[in-house]
Design a protein around this motif. Sequence first.
Motif, short mmCIF file in Angstrom:
data_model
loop_
_atom_site.label_atom_id
_atom_site.label_comp_id
_atom_site.label_asym_id
_atom_site.label_seq_id
_atom_site.Cartn_x
_atom_site.Cartn_y
_atom_site.Cartn_z
N ALA A 30 109.57 -92.20 27.43
CA ALA A 30 108.56 -91.46 26.68
C ALA A 30 108.92 -91.34 25.20
O ALA A 30 108.32 -90.56 24.48
CB ALA A 30 108.37 -90.08 27.29
N ASP A 31 109.91 -92.10 24.75
CA ASP A 31 110.30 -92.12 23.33
C ASP A 31 110.61 -90.74 22.78
O ASP A 31 110.25 -90.41 21.66
CB ASP A 31 109.20 -92.78 22.49
CG ASP A 31 108.97 -94.22 22.88
OD1 ASP A 31 109.96 -94.91 23.19
OD2 ASP A 31 107.80 -94.67 22.89
N GLY A 32 111.27 -89.89 23.59
CA GLY A 32 111.68 -88.58 23.12
C GLY A 32 110.58 -87.53 23.13
O GLY A 32 110.78 -86.42 22.65
N LYS A 38 105.01 -83.21 22.31
CA LYS A 38 105.85 -82.87 21.16
C LYS A 38 107.19 -83.57 21.26
O LYS A 38 107.61 -84.00 22.33
CB LYS A 38 106.08 -81.35 21.11
CG LYS A 38 104.84 -80.51 21.01
CD LYS A 38 104.33 -80.46 19.60
CE LYS A 38 103.27 -79.40 19.36
NZ LYS A 38 101.98 -79.67 19.94
N SER A 39 107.89 -83.70 20.15
CA SER A 39 109.22 -84.31 20.07
C SER A 39 110.19 -83.31 19.46
O SER A 39 109.79 -82.25 18.98
CB SER A 39 109.18 -85.57 19.20
OG SER A 39 108.27 -86.51 19.71
N GLU A 40 111.49 -83.69 19.44
CA GLU A 40 112.50 -82.84 18.83
C GLU A 40 112.12 -82.50 17.40
O GLU A 40 111.68 -83.37 16.65
CB GLU A 40 113.86 -83.53 18.82
CG GLU A 40 114.55 -83.52 20.15
CD GLU A 40 115.96 -84.09 20.08
OE1 GLU A 40 116.57 -84.05 18.98
OE2 GLU A 40 116.43 -84.60 21.10
N ALA A 75 110.04 -83.77 32.22
CA ALA A 75 111.08 -83.65 31.19
C ALA A 75 111.69 -82.25 31.19
O ALA A 75 111.04 -81.27 31.55
CB ALA A 75 110.49 -83.96 29.81
N THR A 76 112.95 -82.19 30.76
CA THR A 76 113.62 -80.91 30.54
C THR A 76 113.62 -80.67 29.04
O THR A 76 114.02 -81.54 28.27
CB THR A 76 115.06 -80.95 31.09
OG1 THR A 76 114.99 -81.23 32.50
CG2 THR A 76 115.77 -79.64 30.87
N VAL A 77 113.16 -79.49 28.64
CA VAL A 77 112.97 -79.18 27.22
C VAL A 77 113.80 -77.97 26.84
O VAL A 77 113.69 -76.92 27.46
CB VAL A 77 111.47 -78.88 26.95
CG1 VAL A 77 111.24 -78.68 25.47
CG2 VAL A 77 110.58 -79.95 27.49
N ALA A 78 114.62 -78.12 25.81
CA ALA A 78 115.34 -76.99 25.24
C ALA A 78 114.55 -76.54 24.03
O ALA A 78 114.21 -77.35 23.17
CB ALA A 78 116.75 -77.38 24.85
N VAL A 132 114.11 -78.20 20.57
CA VAL A 132 115.48 -78.49 20.16
C VAL A 132 115.93 -79.82 20.77
O VAL A 132 116.57 -80.63 20.10
CB VAL A 132 116.42 -77.35 20.58
CG1 VAL A 132 117.87 -77.69 20.26
CG2 VAL A 132 116.01 -76.05 19.92
N ALA A 133 115.61 -80.03 22.06
CA ALA A 133 116.04 -81.27 22.74
C ALA A 133 115.06 -81.58 23.86
O ALA A 133 114.49 -80.67 24.47
CB ALA A 133 117.45 -81.11 23.29
N VAL A 134 114.91 -82.88 24.14
CA VAL A 134 114.10 -83.35 25.24
C VAL A 134 114.97 -84.28 26.07
O VAL A 134 115.52 -85.25 25.54
CB VAL A 134 112.83 -84.10 24.77
CG1 VAL A 134 112.00 -84.58 25.94
CG2 VAL A 134 112.00 -83.22 23.85
N ARG A 135 115.12 -83.95 27.36
CA ARG A 135 115.96 -84.77 28.24
C ARG A 135 115.16 -85.20 29.46
O ARG A 135 114.26 -84.50 29.91
CB ARG A 135 117.20 -83.97 28.69
CG ARG A 135 118.09 -83.55 27.56
CD ARG A 135 119.37 -82.86 28.05
NE ARG A 135 119.13 -81.74 28.94
CZ ARG A 135 118.93 -80.48 28.54
NH1 ARG A 135 118.90 -80.19 27.26
NH2 ARG A 135 118.75 -79.52 29.43
N TYR A 136 115.53 -86.35 29.99
CA TYR A 136 114.90 -86.87 31.20
C TYR A 136 116.02 -86.99 32.24
O TYR A 136 116.65 -88.00 32.37
CB TYR A 136 114.26 -88.23 30.95
CG TYR A 136 113.36 -88.22 29.73
CD1 TYR A 136 112.12 -87.62 29.77
CD2 TYR A 136 113.77 -88.78 28.53
CE1 TYR A 136 111.29 -87.59 28.66
CE2 TYR A 136 112.96 -88.76 27.41
CZ TYR A 136 111.72 -88.16 27.48
OH TYR A 136 110.91 -88.14 26.37
#
Length: 104
Positions: A28-30, A79-81, A36-39, A99-103
Amino acid sequence: QSFIEGRIKDIESKLSLAQIIDVTKLHADGRVVFGATVAVFEEETDQEHTYQIVGEDEADIKQGLISVSSPMARAFIGKSEGDVAVVQAPGGERNFEIVAVRYE
């Protein structure tokens, strides 16, 4: 008994339509997408939170799992970082910086 039969049919229907999504294979290009896990950093409370966007049946805010149809998830998706998501809450607008996007 009819209520229980209705509930059984509802669960069977959900199981027959269920799809397994391997989040680790998402490209998903960030960007924030389903799974997704989103901080995020909440500006008003000066706190950081981590959420995973899941289906409606899996949602549990105490474990950081939010429904894809919730106002928070809808504000985060796409949204992105570094982006700021504005969530319309009953108490007014809340701003969250991604703050961060993780898969994972």
